[in-house]
Write an enzyme that holds these catalytic residues in place. Sequence first.
Site, PDB file in Angstrom:
ATOM      1  N   GLU A 203       0.830  -1.202   0.000  1.00 56.26           N
ATOM      2  CA  GLU A 203       0.000   0.000   0.000  1.00 56.26           C
ATOM      3  C   GLU A 203       0.865   1.253   0.000  1.00 56.26           C
ATOM      4  OE1 GLU A 203      -3.873  -0.422   2.378  1.00 56.26           O
ATOM      5  OE2 GLU A 203      -2.406  -1.418   3.614  1.00 56.26           O
ATOM      6  N   ASP A 222      -2.596  -7.144  11.254  1.00 62.62           N
ATOM      7  CA  ASP A 222      -3.577  -6.350  10.503  1.00 62.62           C
ATOM      8  C   ASP A 222      -3.893  -6.979   9.144  1.00 62.62           C
ATOM      9  OD1 ASP A 222      -5.196  -4.007   9.962  1.00 62.62           O
ATOM     10  OD2 ASP A 222      -3.611  -3.318   8.618  1.00 62.62           O
ATOM     11  N   HIS A 227      -6.430 -11.304   6.024  1.00 62.31           N
ATOM     12  CA  HIS A 227      -6.670 -11.132   4.588  1.00 62.31           C
ATOM     13  C   HIS A 227      -5.763 -12.015   3.712  1.00 62.31           C
ATOM     14  CE1 HIS A 227      -9.079  -7.849   5.859  1.00 62.31           C
ATOM     15  NE2 HIS A 227      -8.128  -6.952   5.975  1.00 62.31           N
ATOM     16  N   LYS A 325       2.954  -0.868   4.442  1.00 60.65           N
ATOM     17  CA  LYS A 325       2.385   0.475   4.260  1.00 60.65           C
ATOM     18  C   LYS A 325       3.486   1.431   3.783  1.00 60.65           C
ATOM     19  CE  LYS A 325      -1.683   0.109   6.973  1.00 60.65           C
ATOM     20  NZ  LYS A 325      -2.728  -0.034   5.976  1.00 60.65           N
TER      21      LYS A 325
END
Length: 455
Positions: A203, A222, A227, A325
């Site tokens: 991301e 996370d 996921h 991230k």
Amino acid sequence: MTRSFVVLGGTGDLTGRLLLPGLAELVDAGILDDGVRLLALSREDWSDEEYRSWARDRLAEHAAHVPEPARERLVGRFGHRHGDVTVAADLRAGLERAGGTPVVYLALPNTVFLPTLEALTEVGLPEGAVVAVEKPFGRDLADAQRLNAVLHRLVPEEQVFRTDHFLAMQTVLNILGLRFANRMFEPVWNAQHVERVDIVFDETLGLEGRAGYYDTAGALRDMLQNHLLQMLAVVAMEPPAALDARSLAARKADVLRAVRSPEDMRRDTVRARYTAGRVGGRELPDYTAEDGVQADRGTETYAEYTVTIENWRWAGVPFRLRSGKALGADRHEIALRFRPVPHLAFQPDEESPATEPDVLRLRLDPDGIDLDLNLNGAGDPFDLERRSLQVELPPARLSAYGLLLAELLAGEAALSISDVEAEESWRIVEPILAAWAAGEVPLQEYPAGSDGPAR
Ligand code: BG6
């Protein structure tokens, strides 16, 4: 049966950013039944009107793609009740006001899941009630087991919906179509033909003001624990007999049970966090300088681990899961890299260097599928060229949360994570969490905007 939808944490970030927009899409598509009563419960001492005004603003911010009349119709249907979600009397009052057979959605920080569920067991839920729980489902295996135990006291497993919105993304669902509605992929979908699988969710977004949650979670909890392991389960599962919740959950659970945690933590896992840098024209500060971050927690913003699946189909094939991230580019994909052909009659030369193996890439957002192949060259037919067959998928009619809410309200749990899957995922990840906490794998750094840590 009159359905009601009761959102606990009704003024939270998740409700404003994802649930309300998802519901507004359903109103717009004409699939939110007029009979469904909507109630938000929160700690704010607000009237219905005050809540509606808040909801209206959130929708303007996060659901601009939904026409205003549909947003307004949704807002006008919502009621609000002030209360503490961990207090049985407050929950009882909320459920009574909503009436009907509720879908109770825990849009809450996961630290309050357990006391909330316990308070709900004190109240008791009517037959047919559904309980939806957001991710991450606990902080570790023991936590997930405690949550499952209390959920099972509350409603049968078929009426528990453990949310993972990746399961409702069209590319992830397309894995099922691609694999099981075509003849040509299944015969090569195994260790004999597949060399490695990369499941990547890079991301460009940084922390975005979510330190309160993220700094105690980190990328492994996370993203990877839920996921990415779910995507792995769908990519690697055996063909299900049907697409109902029970069949899918059983096939996914088989995969997760066969996943071995990395043997050599330093070789097979990477943890890192970003330092100051520039991402797409935006300056990002050092992660540790973000508001609310406690540097000594050592939270990772990048996690990678390579697992193997110990079963007949996949033995020996590395599956690399990676997410981070503040990286230089958004890269969301599942890539299957095939083994080289047994014999290549083409001689590599300057014009046609050694070939790369075939790669099948399932892309998320924008959704698409690419198949990278070696084909005969345009000029010289005895040369090889790299070409790609590409399919661009039009944007899905509903966002992932829209689809997920539609399923939930229809009483379908096919896009949910089962109790076994939730626990298996923690079983896989726990040794890594322990090794990282013990400092066995150094916390690396990468500048925001880069391609991640050097390996
Ligand atoms: C969430 C994570 O579950 O998924 C976020 O908490 C992440 O950190 C997000 O950014 C990614 O999903 P999407 O739908 O926003 O691309």
